[in-house]
Design a protein around this motif. Structure first.
Motif, mmCIF file in Angstrom:
data_model
loop_
_atom_site.group_PDB
_atom_site.id
_atom_site.type_symbol
_atom_site.label_atom_id
_atom_site.label_comp_id
_atom_site.label_asym_id
_atom_site.label_seq_id
_atom_site.Cartn_x
_atom_site.Cartn_y
_atom_site.Cartn_z
ATOM 1 N N ALA B 55 0.831 -1.213 0.000
ATOM 2 C CA ALA B 55 0.000 0.000 0.000
ATOM 3 C C ALA B 55 0.864 1.260 0.000
ATOM 4 C CB ALA B 55 -0.947 -0.012 1.202
ATOM 5 N N ALA B 56 2.064 1.169 0.591
ATOM 6 C CA ALA B 56 2.964 2.329 0.632
ATOM 7 C C ALA B 56 3.869 2.369 -0.591
ATOM 8 C CB ALA B 56 3.802 2.278 1.908
ATOM 9 N N GLY B 57 3.724 1.402 -1.452
ATOM 10 C CA GLY B 57 4.555 1.339 -2.651
ATOM 11 C C GLY B 57 6.004 1.009 -2.352
ATOM 12 N N THR B 58 6.235 0.377 -1.232
ATOM 13 C CA THR B 58 7.622 0.021 -0.880
ATOM 14 C C THR B 58 7.801 -1.488 -0.857
ATOM 15 O OG1 THR B 58 7.102 0.018 1.474
ATOM 16 C CG2 THR B 58 7.906 2.088 0.523
ATOM 17 N N GLU B 59 9.056 -1.881 -0.725
ATOM 18 C CA GLU B 59 9.382 -3.298 -0.595
ATOM 19 C C GLU B 59 10.260 -3.480 0.624
ATOM 20 O OE1 GLU B 59 11.178 -4.812 -4.112
ATOM 21 O OE2 GLU B 59 9.388 -4.476 -5.338
ATOM 22 N N GLY B 60 10.337 -4.675 1.103
ATOM 23 C CA GLY B 60 11.199 -4.884 2.261
ATOM 24 C C GLY B 60 11.159 -6.323 2.724
ATOM 25 N N PRO B 61 11.957 -6.619 3.714
ATOM 26 C CA PRO B 61 12.081 -7.998 4.193
ATOM 27 C C PRO B 61 10.983 -8.363 5.191
ATOM 28 C CG PRO B 61 13.542 -6.603 5.443
ATOM 29 C CD PRO B 61 12.845 -5.706 4.458
ATOM 30 N N LEU B 62 10.806 -9.659 5.337
ATOM 31 C CA LEU B 62 9.925 -10.196 6.374
ATOM 32 C C LEU B 62 10.734 -11.292 7.060
ATOM 33 C CD1 LEU B 62 7.211 -10.254 7.714
ATOM 34 C CD2 LEU B 62 6.263 -11.413 5.752
ATOM 35 N N ASP B 63 11.155 -11.004 8.269
ATOM 36 C CA ASP B 63 12.007 -11.954 8.977
ATOM 37 C C ASP B 63 11.184 -12.811 9.923
ATOM 38 O OD1 ASP B 63 13.967 -10.607 7.692
ATOM 39 O OD2 ASP B 63 15.064 -9.973 9.492
ATOM 40 N N VAL B 64 11.537 -14.077 9.987
ATOM 41 C CA VAL B 64 10.886 -14.984 10.936
ATOM 42 C C VAL B 64 11.921 -15.439 11.959
ATOM 43 C CG1 VAL B 64 9.574 -17.124 11.215
ATOM 44 C CG2 VAL B 64 9.343 -15.791 9.110
ATOM 45 N N LEU B 65 11.604 -15.231 13.222
ATOM 46 C CA LEU B 65 12.486 -15.688 14.303
ATOM 47 C C LEU B 65 11.699 -16.662 15.158
ATOM 48 C CD1 LEU B 65 12.914 -12.350 13.879
ATOM 49 C CD2 LEU B 65 14.797 -12.856 15.463
ATOM 50 N N MET B 66 12.320 -17.773 15.505
ATOM 51 C CA MET B 66 11.590 -18.763 16.304
ATOM 52 C C MET B 66 12.421 -19.166 17.506
ATOM 53 S SD MET B 66 9.761 -21.074 13.425
ATOM 54 C CE MET B 66 11.261 -21.621 12.682
ATOM 55 N N LEU B 68 12.219 -21.826 20.917
ATOM 56 C CA LEU B 68 11.508 -22.842 21.680
ATOM 57 C C LEU B 68 12.121 -22.880 23.067
ATOM 58 C CD1 LEU B 68 9.376 -25.069 21.501
ATOM 59 C CD2 LEU B 68 11.154 -26.606 20.651
ATOM 60 N N THR B 69 11.364 -22.464 24.073
ATOM 61 C CA THR B 69 11.875 -22.527 25.444
ATOM 62 C C THR B 69 10.975 -23.457 26.234
ATOM 63 O OG1 THR B 69 10.550 -20.605 25.982
ATOM 64 C CG2 THR B 69 12.848 -20.205 25.385
ATOM 65 N N ASP B 70 11.304 -23.641 27.505
ATOM 66 C CA ASP B 70 10.506 -24.552 28.334
ATOM 67 C C ASP B 70 9.017 -24.261 28.205
ATOM 68 O OD1 ASP B 70 12.761 -25.726 29.117
ATOM 69 O OD2 ASP B 70 12.370 -25.569 31.284
ATOM 70 N N GLY B 71 8.333 -25.188 27.557
ATOM 71 C CA GLY B 71 6.874 -25.096 27.543
ATOM 72 C C GLY B 71 6.271 -24.071 26.623
ATOM 73 N N GLN B 72 7.080 -23.325 25.864
ATOM 74 C CA GLN B 72 6.438 -22.411 24.919
ATOM 75 C C GLN B 72 7.234 -22.177 23.646
ATOM 76 O OE1 GLN B 72 5.689 -18.862 27.248
ATOM 77 N NE2 GLN B 72 7.390 -17.802 26.254
ATOM 78 N N LEU B 73 6.467 -21.937 22.582
ATOM 79 C CA LEU B 73 7.069 -21.634 21.287
ATOM 80 C C LEU B 73 6.775 -20.165 21.004
ATOM 81 C CD1 LEU B 73 8.307 -22.363 18.491
ATOM 82 C CD2 LEU B 73 6.023 -23.110 17.797
ATOM 83 N N CYS B 74 7.845 -19.420 20.689
ATOM 84 C CA CYS B 74 7.715 -17.992 20.427
ATOM 85 C C CYS B 74 8.156 -17.710 18.998
ATOM 86 C CB CYS B 74 8.578 -17.229 21.433
ATOM 87 S SG CYS B 74 8.602 -15.460 21.127
ATOM 88 N N VAL B 75 7.248 -17.148 18.194
ATOM 89 C CA VAL B 75 7.580 -16.800 16.815
ATOM 90 C C VAL B 75 7.465 -15.283 16.669
ATOM 91 C CG1 VAL B 75 7.018 -17.138 14.377
ATOM 92 C CG2 VAL B 75 6.615 -18.993 16.022
ATOM 93 N N THR B 76 8.472 -14.683 16.072
ATOM 94 C CA THR B 76 8.442 -13.234 15.855
ATOM 95 C C THR B 76 8.538 -12.924 14.363
ATOM 96 O OG1 THR B 76 9.548 -12.884 17.979
ATOM 97 C CG2 THR B 76 9.563 -11.042 16.421
ATOM 98 N N LEU B 77 7.681 -12.012 13.912
ATOM 99 C CA LEU B 77 7.784 -11.498 12.541
ATOM 100 C C LEU B 77 8.352 -10.090 12.634
ATOM 101 C CD1 LEU B 77 4.369 -12.431 10.793
ATOM 102 C CD2 LEU B 77 6.545 -13.663 10.679
ATOM 103 N N GLU B 78 9.396 -9.825 11.862
ATOM 104 C CA GLU B 78 9.973 -8.480 11.842
ATOM 105 C C GLU B 78 9.886 -7.890 10.449
ATOM 106 O OE1 GLU B 78 13.529 -8.596 15.219
ATOM 107 O OE2 GLU B 78 13.892 -7.738 13.219
ATOM 108 N N ASP B 79 9.500 -6.604 10.375
ATOM 109 C CA ASP B 79 9.459 -5.963 9.058
ATOM 110 C C ASP B 79 9.882 -4.511 9.180
ATOM 111 O OD1 ASP B 79 6.389 -5.743 10.157
ATOM 112 O OD2 ASP B 79 6.922 -4.009 8.905
ATOM 113 N N GLU B 80 10.161 -3.885 8.028
ATOM 114 C CA GLU B 80 10.661 -2.509 8.014
ATOM 115 C C GLU B 80 9.639 -1.540 7.430
ATOM 116 O OE1 GLU B 80 14.400 -2.861 5.967
ATOM 117 O OE2 GLU B 80 15.340 -3.906 7.659
ATOM 118 N N ALA B 81 8.388 -1.965 7.394
ATOM 119 C CA ALA B 81 7.338 -1.059 6.914
ATOM 120 C C ALA B 81 7.035 -0.036 8.013
ATOM 121 C CB ALA B 81 6.090 -1.850 6.549
ATOM 122 N N ALA B 82 6.136 0.910 7.702
ATOM 123 C CA ALA B 82 5.772 1.928 8.688
ATOM 124 C C ALA B 82 5.246 1.259 9.953
ATOM 125 C CB ALA B 82 4.714 2.864 8.097
#
Ligand SMILES: Nc1ncnc2c1ncn2[C@@H]1O[C@H](COP(=O)(O)OP(=O)(O)O)[C@@H](O)[C@H]1O
Ligand SMILES: Nc1ncnc2c1ncn2[C@@H]1O[C@H](COP(=O)(O)OP(=O)(O)O)[C@@H](O)[C@H]1O
Lengths: 104, 145, 104, 145
Positions: B55-66, B68-82
């Motif tokens: 929508a902003a006419g830009t491009e950029g990365p989409l990072d996935v970080l995962m 796994l710690t005791d009893g939980q899975l944490c996933v993070t999405l990182e981006d450089e959009a507004a």
């Protein structure tokens, strides 16, 4: 005991969805809906037994289908896997679509 | 914590799902919460790609970080959009979802499904990056005691 | 995993038969078939869960339906009671009609 | 043995079925053989009315006689149309019923269903009357020993 007969001819649009509907593949789904809408079906039957994933982008196409084909259009979602049913329920779409094991 | 970088385009969604699914399976997450996690990630990733970059006419990365710690899975999405905090967005109410389709706006389901699909959803903005964080309890400890 | 979509629109003739088809009431059945044949359906779906009796006069109408609507026409006989199935089998008609619990 | 006379017209079929059904139920006949008996009678009664009377441009009676004896129910249809022995009629073969519908004559199922629907089917001609006789075993003796 006599015979009672009820008879009618319906134009039924059948769509089988297999695999995953995300924002990308939802476009193909939408194209099919547009193509079928031209024929003016009375009912829409979605066969989704092998639909493994559908995001809100896919649900939007379902809503689009009703808007395109007429909101009175009866839509049957046949053999939806549990997760798909759950998503339909969470978004209130189970009020507008018939979630069934069999169409007829 | 591994970081995998995808292009911020819709054809990355499939790969992101496969990646997270593999990790969820390894974490012993059941089928249902796995599905809900994949759905939540798909919704936010789609928003980043379409509302953030396209929508902003830009491009950029989409990072996935995962992680796994005791009893939980944490996933993070990182981006450089507004910067955009999904939790600040007006969520649809119960009444919204009960509306007949004709009277209902066609969108607005994504963030709702996200927040309702994981045990915890967090948003952070740091280093010019949006960080959308999804946490699910795996029920099983990572390493046996 | 990608998305596979199959889509088609079919004209489906639905007939519900309730009660008894003998040589007298078979005439009503035949009239309905003639009426529907005009619309040129692709498939014929007979809902016969509450069909309590059908004689060979009724079976003749079934054969007539195929001849009238085209022998390639797929006919589904849905939820036929056991006795009706037996009669279809005894007369070899189970080779030409799909005897099923559900149409779709 | 009771004799009930119906007009030899198609609108008698319903009443004949109801009459025989009531008798079969009283005889303790199971659902399935009852259905087969009703079917057999309907087929022959139809033939009498259409091929016997109507085709010849005549009218006449159709009598139903029923007799319940030890272990069997016997139903007789009597009519005054021209003599016709269904058992002398060429019965369709197995091959006939396996033919595709296009290649198959539309009729010829009635006598086949009759003969295959009852334990015994007999034909007699006596006193200018056709007598079509249907016999089914009720399994239960009429009166307990
Ligand atoms: N990353 C983002 N950047 C900018 N705006 C966003 C972003 N994510 C969501 N939005 C806004 O929030 C709205 C609601 O998002 P969502 O609940 O996913 O529904 P939808 O995307 O179907 O409209 C979007 O319509 C959009 O206006
Ligand atoms: N009572 C009757 N009088 C004269 N002809 C008969 C009579 N019953 C049967 N038939 C002849 O026997 C043929 C076969 O009868 P049936 O097996 O009942 O099939 P259908 O009546 O459907 O042709 C009939 O077509 C008819 O020519």
């Amino acid at each position: 005991m006599s015979l009672h007969i009820k008879a009618q001819v319906k134009k039924v649009a059948f769509i089988t969805l297999e695999g995953e509907v995300d924002s990308l593949s939802a476009r193909e789904f939408q194209k099919e809906i547009e193509r079928l809408a031209v024929e003016g079906p009375d009912e829409l039957v979605l066969l989704v037994e092998k639909l493994e994933f559908i995001s809100s982008a896919g649900l939007r196409v379902l809503i689009f289908a009703k808007q395109k084909m007429g909101t009175h259009l009866a839509v049957y979602i046949v053999k939806a896997p549990e997760s798909v049913v759950e998503t339909l329920e969470k978004t209130g779409l189970h009020h507008s679509f018939n979630i069934v094991d069999h169409y007829v | 914590m591994d970081r995998i970088t995808f292009p911020g385009t819709l054809d990355s969604l499939d790969g992101i799902r496969q990646l997270v699914k593999a990790q969820a399976q390894q974490a012993g997450l059941e089928k249902k919460p796995t599905y809900q996690l994949l759905l939540a990630i798909d919704e936010i990733a789609t928003n980043i790609i379409t509302h953030g970059y396209e929508a902003a006419g830009t491009e950029g990365p989409l990072d996935v970080l995962m992680e796994l710690t005791d009893g939980q899975l944490c996933v993070t999405l990182e981006d450089e959009a507004a910067a955009f905090d999904p939790l600040k967005h007006q969520m649809p109410t119960e009444e919204f979802f009960a509306l007949p389709l004709e009277e209902r706006p066609i969108g607005g389901m994504g963030i709702h499904l996200t927040v309702n699909g994981v045990d915890e959803f967090r948003y952070e903005y740091a280093g010019n990056r949006n960080r959308n964080i999804f946490i699910v309890k795996t029920g099983a400890a990572d390493a046996p005691a």
